[in-house]
Design an enzyme around this catalytic site. Structure first.
Site, PDB file in Angstrom:
ATOM      1  N   SER A   1       0.770  -1.113   0.129  1.00 38.18           N
ATOM      2  CA  SER A   1      -0.238   0.138  -0.031  1.00 38.18           C
ATOM      3  C   SER A   1       0.911   1.418   0.004  1.00 38.18           C
ATOM      4  O   SER A   1       0.483   2.365   0.032  1.00 38.18           O
ATOM      5  CB  SER A   1      -0.863   0.007   1.317  1.00 38.18           C
ATOM      6  OG  SER A   1      -0.295  -0.325   2.059  1.00 38.18           O
TER       7      SER A   1
ATOM      8  N   THR B   1      -2.135   3.655   4.162  1.00 36.52           N
ATOM      9  CA  THR B   1      -1.268   4.816   3.872  1.00 36.52           C
ATOM     10  C   THR B   1      -0.496   4.969   5.229  1.00 36.52           C
ATOM     11  O   THR B   1      -0.802   4.727   6.440  1.00 36.52           O
ATOM     12  CB  THR B   1      -2.031   6.237   3.716  1.00 36.52           C
ATOM     13  OG1 THR B   1      -2.802   5.823   2.653  1.00 36.52           O
ATOM     14  CG2 THR B   1      -1.343   7.282   3.884  1.00 36.52           C
TER      15      THR B   1
ATOM     16  N   THR C   1       1.543   6.920   0.029  1.00 37.96           N
ATOM     17  CA  THR C   1       0.677   5.862  -0.134  1.00 37.96           C
ATOM     18  C   THR C   1       0.687   5.554  -1.623  1.00 37.96           C
ATOM     19  O   THR C   1       1.165   6.240  -2.539  1.00 37.96           O
ATOM     20  CB  THR C   1      -0.750   6.332  -0.007  1.00 37.96           C
ATOM     21  OG1 THR C   1      -1.618   5.185  -0.096  1.00 37.96           O
ATOM     22  CG2 THR C   1      -1.160   7.195  -0.637  1.00 37.96           C
TER      23      THR C   1
ATOM     24  N   ARG D   1      -7.120   8.381 -10.463  1.00 34.58           N
ATOM     25  CA  ARG D   1      -7.582   8.712  -8.976  1.00 34.58           C
ATOM     26  C   ARG D   1      -6.520   9.182  -8.056  1.00 34.58           C
ATOM     27  O   ARG D   1      -5.507   8.450  -7.975  1.00 34.58           O
ATOM     28  CB  ARG D   1      -8.323   7.365  -8.491  1.00 34.58           C
ATOM     29  CG  ARG D   1      -9.045   7.755  -7.221  1.00 34.58           C
ATOM     30  CD  ARG D   1      -8.048   7.238  -5.913  1.00 34.58           C
ATOM     31  NE  ARG D   1      -8.819   7.385  -4.761  1.00 34.58           N
ATOM     32  CZ  ARG D   1      -8.167   7.067  -3.483  1.00 34.58           C
ATOM     33  NH1 ARG D   1      -6.954   7.036  -3.836  1.00 34.58           N
ATOM     34  NH2 ARG D   1      -8.889   7.497  -2.671  1.00 34.58           N
ATOM     35  N   VAL D   2      -6.808  10.255  -7.400  1.00 35.88           N
ATOM     36  CA  VAL D   2      -6.077  10.746  -6.285  1.00 35.88           C
ATOM     37  C   VAL D   2      -6.710  10.840  -5.034  1.00 35.88           C
ATOM     38  O   VAL D   2      -7.790  11.340  -5.168  1.00 35.88           O
ATOM     39  CB  VAL D   2      -5.199  12.188  -6.470  1.00 35.88           C
ATOM     40  CG1 VAL D   2      -4.497  12.584  -5.565  1.00 35.88           C
ATOM     41  CG2 VAL D   2      -4.193  11.923  -8.004  1.00 35.88           C
ATOM     42  N   GLY D   3      -6.237  10.361  -3.880  1.00 37.85           N
ATOM     43  CA  GLY D   3      -6.839  10.459  -2.707  1.00 37.85           C
ATOM     44  C   GLY D   3      -6.509  11.456  -1.822  1.00 37.85           C
ATOM     45  O   GLY D   3      -6.278  12.653  -2.316  1.00 37.85           O
ATOM     46  N   ASP D   4      -6.752  11.443  -0.652  1.00 37.53           N
ATOM     47  CA  ASP D   4      -6.507  12.362   0.293  1.00 37.53           C
ATOM     48  C   ASP D   4      -5.009  12.585   0.770  1.00 37.53           C
ATOM     49  O   ASP D   4      -4.457  13.851   1.012  1.00 37.53           O
ATOM     50  CB  ASP D   4      -7.354  12.274   1.871  1.00 37.53           C
ATOM     51  CG  ASP D   4      -6.823  10.936   2.441  1.00 37.53           C
ATOM     52  OD1 ASP D   4      -6.604   9.987   1.734  1.00 37.53           O
ATOM     53  OD2 ASP D   4      -6.260  10.808   3.566  1.00 37.53           O
TER      54      ASP D   4
ATOM     55  N   THR E   1      -5.618   7.689   7.473  1.00 35.32           N
ATOM     56  CA  THR E   1      -5.753   6.827   6.701  1.00 35.32           C
ATOM     57  C   THR E   1      -7.050   6.224   6.354  1.00 35.32           C
ATOM     58  O   THR E   1      -7.934   6.729   6.853  1.00 35.32           O
ATOM     59  CB  THR E   1      -4.634   5.652   7.080  1.00 35.32           C
ATOM     60  OG1 THR E   1      -4.575   4.556   6.427  1.00 35.32           O
ATOM     61  CG2 THR E   1      -5.167   5.020   8.559  1.00 35.32           C
ATOM     62  N   GLY E   2      -7.361   5.594   5.242  1.00 35.91           N
ATOM     63  CA  GLY E   2      -8.470   5.087   4.895  1.00 35.91           C
ATOM     64  C   GLY E   2      -9.093   5.519   3.716  1.00 35.91           C
ATOM     65  O   GLY E   2      -8.464   6.009   2.559  1.00 35.91           O
TER      66      GLY E   2
ATOM     67  N   GLY F   1      -9.852   7.896   1.291  1.00 39.88           N
ATOM     68  CA  GLY F   1      -9.365   9.226   0.961  1.00 39.88           C
ATOM     69  C   GLY F   1     -10.669  10.119   0.661  1.00 39.88           C
ATOM     70  O   GLY F   1     -10.466  11.399   1.023  1.00 39.88           O
TER      71      GLY F   1
HETATM   72  N1  ASP Z   1      -6.018   7.452   2.102  1.00 37.55           N
HETATM   73  C1  ASP Z   1      -5.420   6.547   1.091  1.00 37.55           C
HETATM   74  C2  ASP Z   1      -6.181   7.046  -0.056  1.00 37.55           C
HETATM   75  O1  ASP Z   1      -7.502   7.193  -0.302  1.00 37.55           O
HETATM   76  C3  ASP Z   1      -5.530   5.178   1.270  1.00 37.55           C
HETATM   77  C4  ASP Z   1      -5.199   4.574   2.542  1.00 37.55           C
HETATM   78  O2  ASP Z   1      -5.289   5.204   3.571  1.00 37.55           O
HETATM   79  O3  ASP Z   1      -4.390   3.739   2.329  1.00 37.55           O
HETATM   80  O4  ASP Z   1      -5.588   6.991  -1.195  1.00 37.55           O
END
Ligand code: ASP
Length: 334
Positions: A91, A193, A211, A221-224, A244-245, A247
């Site tokens: 990850s 993450t 991450t 796609r891009v997360g938080d 984490t989690g 995003g």
């Molecule tokens: N927060 C990350 C994302 O959404 C994922 C993760 O926490 O592993 O990209």
């Protein structure tokens, strides 16, 4: 072997050595620390590192850097690099699970005590996105570089091109392609993450987040995680937070900024993390059963906090000579 197991199995020797070194370094710097403590009315002892998940090798590295007198910024970069280089972690960094087209794309950001920020999103073929993020912060007039431009920048300043898709991750992707079902699932290895916060011996706070994002995500796609205020926020006057989690949920509530602002208004790190999770819970209705978000936070005094929606989130704190995994409270229990 998954990343968490790998770390559990290999951390023991490293921690033993680092803890010994830390004890020696501590003796050397106790006078200096006392002065800082008096000046800043600190309740915890410094240095301090807190990180999402069970990443004791990474926190040990960050701690070691600061015990030797290094800055929290150097500690964050080097701590995050440990996980980025761990090919068994699926990850973060090399070995990260790819997007649905089979490309490993990495996101990372870093903040220093001055409040500067640097980030890369959708970066491919580079082993250490956290270091590129730092270079963006320190060597460009910008704060965020994306995709090909980020890769080009990294290559120009001397980073090497690396194949990030390991055999294991390729096999997992090929197995996934058979059904191609995409649904972010709680706490499986497809979102883990590394968010890390550190306070050095001078009491200065930095943070980083790195991450490979959600496994089998849509291309682009891009997360938080690389977005200031969402995946990470640092204010050296107040404290710092990281996430984490899923995003998308963190982005919609600008969670890390919210936590730091709540601490500014007087909430403890624990209360602030709980409030940020409650905001997500309130907006999500029935969907709350289906995803995970976890936050960690630290304030200027060295108090820490953590909270998640679901069971299963863990975090690591290295403070007072002890490098330890912690299990936080979570919303679904209540
Ligand atoms: N927060 C990350 C994302 O959404 C994922 C993760 O926490 O592993 O990209």
């Amino acid at each position: 072997m998954n990343r968490r197991k790998f770390i559990q199995n290999t951390a023991i020797t490293g921690i033993g050595i680092s803890a010994g070194m830390a004890a020696l370094a501590c003796a050397k710097t106790s006078e200096e620390k006392k002065t800082n403590t008096e000046k800043l009315t600190i309740s915890g002892s410094f240095p301090l590192v807190i990180a999402t998940w069970d990443v004791k090798e990474a926190t040990a590295k960050a701690w070691e850097v600061m015990q030797k007198g290094g800055s929290s910024l150097d500690a964050i970069e080097q701590g995050c690099m440990v996980e980025e280089a761990n090919a068994d972690g699926q990850s973060v960094g090399i070995g990260g699970l790819p997007d649905r087209d089979g490309n490993v794309t990495l996101d990372a950001c870093i903040m220093n005590p001055e409040g500067d920020y640097g980030a890369v999103v959708y970066l491919q073929n580079i082993l250490h996105p956290i270091s590129v993020a730092r270079k963006v912060m320190e060597e460009t007039p910008h704060v965020l570089l994306a995709g090909k431009g980020a890769e080009q920048f990294a290559l120009e300043i001397g980073f090497e091109k690396v194949n990030l898709l390991t055999e294991n991750s390729k096999k997992a992707w090929e197995a996934w392609k058979i059904t191609s079902q995409y649904q972010p699932i709680i706490n499986i290895e497809n979102h883990d993450t590394i968010g890390m916060l550190a306070i050095d011996q001078k009491g200065n706070i930095s943070g980083g987040c790195t991450t490979s994002g959600l496994a089998y995500k849509m291309a682009g796609r891009v997360g938080d995680s690389p977005i200031i205020g969402s995946g990470l926020f640092v204010d050296n006057e107040v404290g710092a937070a990281t996430a984490t989690g899923l995003g998308e949920e963190v982005l919609k509530t600008v969670g890390s900024f919210l936590i730091v602002e709540l601490m500014r208004q007087g909430k403890s790190p624990q209360e602030a993390c709980e409030e940020a999770i409650n905001r997500i819970v309130k907006k999500s209705g029935e969907r709350i059963k289906d995803f995970q978000v976890g936050y960690i936070a630290v304030n200027k005094q060295g108090q820490t906090g953590a909270y998640s929606i679901q069971k299963g989130f863990v975090y690591t704190v290295y403070q007072n000579e002890e490098n330890k995994k912690h299990i936080p409270e979570y919303y679904m229990k209540s």
